[in-house]
Design an enzyme around this catalytic site. Sequence first.
Site, PDB file in Angstrom:
ATOM      1  N   CYS A   6      98.397 -15.519 -11.150  1.00  0.00           N
ATOM      2  CA  CYS A   6      98.158 -15.622 -10.219  1.00  0.00           C
ATOM      3  C   CYS A   6      98.475 -17.221  -9.264  1.00  0.00           C
ATOM      4  O   CYS A   6      97.772 -17.837  -9.675  1.00  0.00           O
ATOM      5  CB  CYS A   6      98.104 -14.515  -9.423  1.00  0.00           C
ATOM      6  SG  CYS A   6      98.202 -13.498  -7.771  1.00  0.00           S
ATOM      7  N   ASP A 130      88.849  -7.213  -8.381  1.00  0.00           N
ATOM      8  CA  ASP A 130      88.568  -8.419  -8.218  1.00  0.00           C
ATOM      9  C   ASP A 130      87.295  -8.894  -7.135  1.00  0.00           C
ATOM     10  O   ASP A 130      86.773  -7.850  -6.952  1.00  0.00           O
ATOM     11  CB  ASP A 130      89.630  -9.152  -6.744  1.00  0.00           C
ATOM     12  CG  ASP A 130      89.726 -10.682  -7.123  1.00  0.00           C
ATOM     13  OD1 ASP A 130      88.910 -10.782  -7.234  1.00  0.00           O
ATOM     14  OD2 ASP A 130      90.400 -11.035  -6.424  1.00  0.00           O
TER      15      ASP A 130
END
Length: 211
Positions: A6, A130
């Site tokens: 990412c 996360d």
Amino acid sequence: MRIKICGITQPEQGKTIASLGATALGFMCVPSSPRYVNVEQIRAVVEQLPENVDKIGVFANASLEEIKQTVLDSGLTGAQLHGDESPEFVLQLREYLPDVEILKALRIRGTEDLEKVSSYTNYVDTVLLDAYHPQQLGGTGITLDWAMLEQFSPGCPWFLAGGLTPDNILDALNQVHPNGIDLSSGVERAPGDKDLDKVAKLFEKLKVVSS
């Protein structure tokens, strides 16, 4: 296992990372992010990528219209929601973008945050866990408490994120069994500037898992 890198900002880096083995690339569509890229920048990377690589835009508290336009204009195949989006919002987004993968990211502090996952699993394609940070949405380098996730098994596929690096990835996967992993700061020289040596090292380590 899916492998998502990412915070891609540069076309050549995106192309190389895909060739090394990434199954998905993530693009930060949040203007406050140090890895932010606009539609033109995303499209410049997407045009270099093979069809079988997923192209996922990361949004936080954006409007339905903004997400839809960004996805359609830049050639994204997925939308990752990293803000305070409700299950109802996800349902509306599904109507806007019926053919696009929808991922919901949840920042986990403790088991009470894990309990929120079940309210999304019927609405999203994929969940992403996360680490929690009070100011930053992701790319913080903070790891999750993997022990807390040893028995984690939501009703849909899920990504493990949060402080993963080539050096700790095997330890993480020995404890946790996600459907995918998501790395950002762990394979960078600076925000948005990927370290291709670290990316290559990651894929070398992952060969052990797949063999």
